[in-house]
Scaffold this active site. Structure first.
Site, PDB file in Angstrom:
ATOM      1  N   ASP A 135       0.814  -1.213   0.000  1.00 27.38           N
ATOM      2  CA  ASP A 135       0.000   0.000   0.000  1.00 27.38           C
ATOM      3  C   ASP A 135       0.849   1.265   0.000  1.00 27.38           C
ATOM      4  O   ASP A 135       2.057   1.223   0.221  1.00 27.38           O
ATOM      5  CB  ASP A 135      -0.954  -0.006   1.218  1.00 27.38           C
ATOM      6  CG  ASP A 135      -0.270  -0.424   2.520  1.00 27.38           C
ATOM      7  OD1 ASP A 135       0.972  -0.405   2.573  1.00 27.38           O
ATOM      8  OD2 ASP A 135      -0.975  -0.766   3.474  1.00 27.38           O
ATOM      9  N   ASN A 160      -7.541  -2.853  13.791  1.00 24.40           N
ATOM     10  CA  ASN A 160      -8.898  -3.260  13.414  1.00 24.40           C
ATOM     11  C   ASN A 160      -8.886  -4.511  12.529  1.00 24.40           C
ATOM     12  O   ASN A 160      -9.904  -4.880  11.960  1.00 24.40           O
ATOM     13  CB  ASN A 160      -9.629  -2.113  12.703  1.00 24.40           C
ATOM     14  CG  ASN A 160      -8.959  -1.722  11.388  1.00 24.40           C
ATOM     15  OD1 ASN A 160      -7.948  -2.300  10.998  1.00 24.40           O
ATOM     16  ND2 ASN A 160      -9.514  -0.733  10.713  1.00 24.40           N
ATOM     17  N   HIS A 163      -7.054  -4.959   9.770  1.00 25.44           N
ATOM     18  CA  HIS A 163      -6.829  -4.775   8.332  1.00 25.44           C
ATOM     19  C   HIS A 163      -5.508  -5.416   7.885  1.00 25.44           C
ATOM     20  O   HIS A 163      -4.564  -5.546   8.657  1.00 25.44           O
ATOM     21  CB  HIS A 163      -6.901  -3.301   7.916  1.00 25.44           C
ATOM     22  CG  HIS A 163      -5.780  -2.419   8.384  1.00 25.44           C
ATOM     23  ND1 HIS A 163      -5.929  -1.066   8.555  1.00 25.44           N
ATOM     24  CD2 HIS A 163      -4.494  -2.679   8.698  1.00 25.44           C
ATOM     25  CE1 HIS A 163      -4.794  -0.542   8.946  1.00 25.44           C
ATOM     26  NE2 HIS A 163      -3.899  -1.497   9.048  1.00 25.44           N
ATOM     27  N   GLU A 213      -9.685  -1.876   4.953  1.00 26.29           N
ATOM     28  CA  GLU A 213     -10.452  -1.484   6.116  1.00 26.29           C
ATOM     29  C   GLU A 213     -11.744  -2.298   6.217  1.00 26.29           C
ATOM     30  O   GLU A 213     -12.094  -3.035   5.284  1.00 26.29           O
ATOM     31  CB  GLU A 213     -10.767   0.016   5.999  1.00 26.29           C
ATOM     32  CG  GLU A 213      -9.517   0.889   5.972  1.00 26.29           C
ATOM     33  CD  GLU A 213      -8.788   0.952   7.316  1.00 26.29           C
ATOM     34  OE1 GLU A 213      -8.476  -0.108   7.902  1.00 26.29           O
ATOM     35  OE2 GLU A 213      -8.521   2.062   7.783  1.00 26.29           O
TER      36      GLU A 213
END
Ligand code: GLP
Length: 291
Positions: free
Chosen positions: A67, A136, A138, A143
């Site tokens: 990313d 979270n 990811h 997401e």
């Protein structure tokens, strides 16, 4: 999926680096998927050490990062290109032309994402994908509600992710709202996945990723669908797993892990991490390379 729990953070990172090095030695043209974040710094430090001391050769390997932030140039101190140059690429004999990250400044982001997928395919796909995990759950920047078949695309970062990454920025407001990320489907296409998680703050999400139901709310649960995926954890990150006794037994008894057991347990509390941090190159030297 396999889970390996090592006694401490250095031993876990050392094991990840050894797995990568073994793959690189058996295939010098390895196509690696790379990740960023604090967790990966000790893996890259160990690979740099292996390059210096054991001649680990990066000259023919190709890399694709998961990313990149949208809107940050590759010279920006918080860009993932800058991170990779600093922690790995400028410390080893890799050809920078063989290192790829999505272009966060692209004027046509949709075309950039399609181009990234095309480049990966042209290299024959990713052989070994290194992964961290966000708080979270990811992977990359996939997401909550990222489709399990998603491909490289732009994602809006969640408040949890922006808060998690804020300490790295001079001001929390400066954390970008968007990033280009390989999709969950792109990650699942790679031949082998290695996820590293360290620290107590990852324990709850690791337990959900490994032992919870598969859900697009937690992209790491998709790894349960991958035929060759290993999670490597330190004791604290593995502390909420229900079946840890079984996972430990597998690591201690599977013949495939035999070459890694002794070396990995030799890394103590004061292992390579502190002693072998790569020397930081001056910012000007790095911007020259980035031109
Ligand atoms: C970022 C990256 C992820 C990485 C995560 C974990 O969000 N996009 O790929 O897994 O950070 O970071 P850390 O290792 O600092 O916890």
């Amino acid at each position: 999926m396999e889970v390996v729990i090592r006694p401490n953070a250095d031993a876990a990172a050392d094991l990840v680096a050894r797995v990568i090095a073994k793959e690189m030695r058996s295939n010098p043209r390895l196509v690696m998927g790379l990740a960023t974040g604090n967790t990966m710094e000790s893996v890259y430090a160990r690979l740099v050490q292996m390059h210096g001391e054991e001649g680990l050769d990066f000259s023919a390997c190709r890399t694709f990062n998961l990313d990149e932030y949208v809107g940050l140039s590759n010279k920006h101190a918080n860009s993932y290109r800058h991170y990779m140059n600093r922690h790995l690429f400028l410390q080893v004999n890799i050809d920078l032309k063989n290192t790829h990250l999505p272009e966060g400044m692209a004027t046509d982001l949709v075309a950039e994402c399609a181009n990234y997928e095309r480049l990966i395919a042209e290299c024959g796909g990713i052989d070994l994908q290194l992964l961290g995990i966000g708080q979270n759950g990811h992977l990359g920047f996939n997401e909550p509600l990222s489709a399990l078949r998603s491909r490289t695309r732009v994602k809006i970062l969640s408040p949890v992710t922006r808060a998690q990454n804020a300490p790295l920025f001079p001001n929390p407001e400066l954390v970008p709202h968007r990033a280009i990320t390989m999709g969950v489907g792109s990650i699942l296409d790679c031949r082998r996945c290695i996820l590293l998680a360290i620290g107590e703050e990852k324990a709850a999400i690791v337990a959900k990723a490994v032992e919870g139901p598969i859900t697009s709310m937690i992209s790491a649960t998709a790894l349960q669908l991958h035929p060759e995926c290993t999670l490597i954890l330190d004791e604290t990150a593995g502390s909420q797993l229900k079946e840890s006794y079984y996972y430990r037994w597998v690591f201690e008894n599977q013949p495939e892990w035999e070459p890694f057991r002794a070396a990995s347990s030799a890394v103590g509390k004061n292992g390579f991490h502190a002693k072998h941090q790569p020397e930081q190159k001056p910012a000007e030297a790095m911007s020259d390379v980035l031109e």
